[in-house]
Design a protein around this motif. Structure first.
Motif, mmCIF file in Angstrom:
data_model
loop_
_atom_site.group_PDB
_atom_site.id
_atom_site.type_symbol
_atom_site.label_atom_id
_atom_site.label_comp_id
_atom_site.label_asym_id
_atom_site.label_seq_id
_atom_site.Cartn_x
_atom_site.Cartn_y
_atom_site.Cartn_z
ATOM 1 N N VAL A 123 0.874 -1.173 0.000
ATOM 2 C CA VAL A 123 0.000 0.000 0.000
ATOM 3 C C VAL A 123 0.913 1.227 0.000
ATOM 4 O O VAL A 123 1.739 1.395 0.886
ATOM 5 C CB VAL A 123 -0.922 0.010 1.238
ATOM 6 N N TYR A 124 0.743 2.073 -1.033
ATOM 7 C CA TYR A 124 1.615 3.231 -1.189
ATOM 8 C C TYR A 124 0.886 4.508 -0.787
ATOM 9 O O TYR A 124 -0.337 4.625 -0.909
ATOM 10 C CB TYR A 124 2.072 3.369 -2.650
ATOM 11 N N ASP A 125 1.687 5.494 -0.391
ATOM 12 C CA ASP A 125 1.136 6.830 -0.152
ATOM 13 C C ASP A 125 0.878 7.496 -1.498
ATOM 14 O O ASP A 125 1.323 7.053 -2.542
ATOM 15 C CB ASP A 125 2.130 7.683 0.649
ATOM 16 N N ASP A 126 0.171 8.635 -1.430
ATOM 17 C CA ASP A 126 -0.149 9.336 -2.679
ATOM 18 C C ASP A 126 1.085 9.926 -3.339
ATOM 19 O O ASP A 126 1.133 10.055 -4.562
ATOM 20 C CB ASP A 126 -1.160 10.462 -2.401
ATOM 21 N N ASP A 127 2.069 10.309 -2.563
ATOM 22 C CA ASP A 127 3.252 10.948 -3.138
ATOM 23 C C ASP A 127 4.413 9.960 -3.354
ATOM 24 O O ASP A 127 5.567 10.373 -3.420
ATOM 25 C CB ASP A 127 3.696 12.110 -2.257
#
Length: 133
Positions: A123-127
């Motif tokens: 799961v990645y952050d938006d940036d």
């Protein structure tokens, strides 16, 4: 004295020297096998003897049945071997129904496990910027 009694029961007095030599070699080989690292082979030997004793016992019971006593000895042995294979057949069927896709309970268990399985995806952050393109 005990050995003489045992030998007299099995009729050693009628054995030839070749028979005595043959049984001595056989006993020596069994002892060598028992003392070697391959002694597990003796379990196959003893298991085969126990199996054949079971077949003999079943054949003896069949010979004393009035209905089956008219059959030849060969037919009684075939029937005894078939009866002796029934536990193996039952075990194979149990294993097939318990551990293979044939069983409904195993299919349901696998479906439950698949429903509970969560695939591992990061799961990645938006940036998030990947390091390599």
């Amino acid at each position: 004295m005990m050995l003489l009694t045992i030998f007299s029961v099995i009729g050693v007095d009628t054995w030839s020297s070749a028979t005595v030599l043959g049984y001595a070699v056989l006993a020596g080989l069994v002892m060598a096998l028992a003392l070697s690292s391959q002694r597990w082979l003796l379990w196959y030997l003893f298991g085969g003897m126990a199996y054949w004793l079971a077949v003999e016992a079943i054949q003896y019971v069949l010979a004393n049945r009035p209905m089956l006593s008219a059959l030849s000895e060969w037919h009684r042995y075939v029937i005894a071997m078939g009866i002796s294979w029934l536990p193996l057949l039952g075990w194979v069927l149990y294993r097939a129904l318990r551990y293979e896709d044939v069983s409904k309970s195993v299919q349901q268990q696998r479906a439950l496990e698949a429903a509970r399985y969560i695939e591992h995806t990061p799961v990645y952050d938006d940036d998030y910027q990947p390091r390599f393109h």
